[in-house]
Enzyme design. Structure first.
Site, PDB file in Angstrom:
ATOM      1  N   LYS A   1       0.857  -1.189   0.000  1.00 38.56           N
ATOM      2  CA  LYS A   1       0.000   0.000   0.000  1.00 38.56           C
ATOM      3  C   LYS A   1       0.889   1.233   0.000  1.00 38.56           C
ATOM      4  CE  LYS A   1      -4.178   1.384  -0.282  1.00 38.56           C
ATOM      5  NZ  LYS A   1      -4.970   1.006  -1.448  1.00 38.56           N
TER       6      LYS A   1
ATOM      7  N   SER B   1      -8.652  -0.411  -4.996  1.00 38.21           N
ATOM      8  CA  SER B   1      -8.853   0.018  -3.621  1.00 38.21           C
ATOM      9  C   SER B   1     -10.338   0.309  -3.394  1.00 38.21           C
ATOM     10  CB  SER B   1      -7.963   1.212  -3.303  1.00 38.21           C
ATOM     11  OG  SER B   1      -7.542   1.198  -1.961  1.00 38.21           O
TER      12      SER B   1
END
Length: 616
Positions: free
Chosen positions: A203, A407
């Site tokens: 991430k 996401s």
């Protein structure tokens, strides 16, 4: 005598003032009448153009390819304040036009003018390319023309039967890359303290604010999808142009050496490499098109119909009474809490459209087109809940992923019956993060201090001018971990697997659509038209029309939009016409992270957003 002179002077100035008053009133009335005329002209229905018996279709996309136009305030449009806005071309408009032209006997060929196209991502280029391939299969020729070809322009040009390039032009292919600015050292100098909370080794949204370079994990997964997408680009171009395997990479790798042999002549090198078929000046192209299709009425061009006029013509044909409908709802842009205009996904605005959609009785199914790198986790969940409620109401939902659905953009797809993506869609990035900057050190350098008291340790904890206390850090980290667990669970339920299995392919990692299919993150590979057909099949209908569902403009907005459209035709140009594209792109890259920070309004400071998801 003196009295007579004073009277004469008074009469003179009195007459002068009456004249000025008359002129002022007359000009005001004329201005008012002019405004009324402009309004009447703007509201007057446009007369449909008569299509010629035979003509070429002139397809000239401009600006960026998009799934949804970015909303621009009509007042700003009318006043000309939107000078930095690039033009946009909706992909579905192009596909609809090309597909209709392929079946229309009046359209004899397609002239693909790519000079004004800037880009939009390979996924969108592929959708247009598939439509071009269908047009070619109808037996009608495609000619591509441009002074130069960028990488994006050339991808579409490769579908043409003949590619024309100016003798002083170039075909500039460079490959795909992912570069960004990093701000840690700058933030250190400014004494800005970024507190970061995240789950997932990959991430990397937060990296520009916490590092001065790309991490190894970020390099690993970004290189994977970049290579996959570039492999699709090169193989497609080589197949369409009948070039040997590896020809595109060879053209790029040996560009400097081969240019020496051609004495720096880019156009000659592109012709020699088989990338183009003809080197022709604008005048020569003009003459060729007139010879092929005949001159237009005033002999200033060739006999053709502009694709916008043709699109308006085919959309005037009303749907048959009683015909079933497939709704098309576009979710494009960052996911943000609250009400948002087109080009940004607002949780409240999109939720309202979904509620309106499921209350309609004339819709048989809904296709949600997602083109988003994510955003607020809370807003994503609000949208997913509304999609789930729409599905429970009996309306089948098919998701079509555009260039990117990662996401939070992937989060909202979990409520669909089926998820479709293109092979080059960027998706996944299942992970969350939180960021909270504090400026106490920056303020201290300016001689500003903060002091006070509170009844608990958390009182005043989330002030930008105070250090973040340990208890607040722990709370935020646990909140991020909780949202990640929720993300894993909802994906596992939607994909009929376990949270542990999802975690193995999650942790913020980004995948191409083709890989996502292999991993079970999506159901099918295909384009928007395929998803629409799947929605019709799910609903059990074969004869249907597609209706775009979008927020209706108020009468005031509609009027201002019409006025802006008319006034735009009178403008000579904007800043974006003369500022070099490289400067605009560099400036955009520099300010993009700060624009993203400004749009972050998640109530829990937790985000499901992918920074490593550009549209190459």
């Amino acid at each position: 005598m003196a009295e007579s002179s004073r009277s004469l002077i008074r009469r003179f100035f009195s007459g002068l003032w009456r004249g000025i008053t008359w002129l002022r009133v007359a000009l005001t009335n004329l201005l008012f009448l002019a405004i009324l005329a402009v309004i009447a002209f703007a509201l007057m229905p446009e007369q449909p153009r008569t299509l010629p018996d035979q003509a070429a279709l002139h397809l000239a996309p401009s600006g960026f390819l998009v799934d949804q136009r970015t909303y621009i305030d009509p007042v700003s449009q009318l006043l000309g304040d939107s000078q930095w806005e690039e033009t946009e071309t909706v992909v579905r408009d192009l596909v609809t036009t090309i597909d209709a032209a392929a079946r229309d006997p009046r359209i004899t060929a397609l002239v693909l003018d790519l000079s004004q196209l800037i880009g939009g991502g390979i996924s969108k280029l592929e959708e247009v390319g598939q439509a071009l391939a269908t047009f070619k299969d109808s037996g009608k020729p495609i000619l591509a023309v441009s002074d130069d070809y960028s990488q994006e322009q050339y991808y579409l040009a490769s579908y043409a039967d003949e590619v024309y390039l100016h003798p002083m032009g170039a075909v500039l292919l460079t490959g795909y890359g992912s570069y960004r600015n990093y701000y840690k050292s700058a933030l250190d100098k400014l004494a800005v303290n970024f507190h970061v909370f995240r789950v997932g080794s990959y991430k990397d949204f937060v990296e520009p604010y916490t590092r001065d370079s790309m991490s190894d994990a970020s390099r690993e997964h970004n290189l994977q999808w970049l290579n996959q997408l570039w492999g699709i680009y090169t193989s497609r171009v080589e197949h369409l142009r009948n070039l040997p395997k590896g020809a595109v990479d060879d053209y790029i790798s040996n560009l400097d050496t081969n240019l020496v042999a051609e004495q720096g002549d880019f156009a000659a090198l592109a012709f020699k490499a088989g990338l183009v078929d003809h080197l022709a000046s604008r005048l020569e192209v003009h003459q060729t098109l007139q010879e092929k299709f005949g001159p237009n009425a005033d002999n200033t061009g060739f006999k053709a119909i502009d694709y916008r006029d043709y699109l308006a013509h085919i959309r005037r044909v009303p749907a048959a009474p009683g015909k079933r409908k497939i709704g098309l709802l576009v979710a494009s842009g960052a996911i943000v809490d609250g009400e948002q205009p087109a080009g940004t996904i607002g949780s409240d605005s999109l939720a309202r459209l979904l509620r309106q959609t499921r209350e309609r009785s004339d819709l048989s199914a809904l296709v949600l087109r997602v083109d988003s790198g994510g955003g607020s986790s809370f807003a994503s969940e609000v949208i997913r809940e509304e999609l789930a409620a729409t599905r429970r109401a009996g309306l089948p939902i098919i998701v079509s992923m555009g260039s990117v659905a990662a996401s939070g953009g992937y989060w909202i797809t979990a409520a669909a019956d089926e998820v479709w993506a293109t092979p080059t869609t960027i998706t996944g990035s299942i992970g969350v993060f939180g960021m909270f900057p504090t400026l106490e050190k920056s303020l201290q350098k300016l001689g500003i201090s903060t002091d006070g008291l509170g009844t608990t340790e958390l009182a005043g904890a989330l002030r930008l001018d105070r250090p973040l206390p340990p208890i607040a850090k722990n709370v935020l980290q646990q909140s991020v971990e909780d949202v990640y667990r929720r993300f894993l669970v909802l994906v596992a339920e939607a994909r009929n697997t376990t949270p542990e299995a999802v975690h193995d392919i999650a942790q913020g990692r980004v995948w191409s659509g083709a890989t996502a299919k292999d991993l079970g993150l999506i159901d099918q590979l295909g384009y928007l038209q395929d998803a629409i057909a799947a929605a019709a099949a799910k609903a059990g209908i074969s004869d249907y029309s597609v209706e775009l569902i979008e927020r209706q403009l108020s009468p005031k907005e509609q009027l201002l939009k019409e006025l802006a459209s008319e006034s735009a035709q009178l403008r000579i140009g904007t800043l974006s016409n003369w500022v070099p594209r490289s400067i605009r792109q560099t400036w955009g890259a520099l300010i993009e992270p700060f624009k993203l920070l400004d749009s972050m309004n998640d109530p829990g400071y937790v985000y499901a957003q992918c920074l490593a998801c550009p549209r190459p």
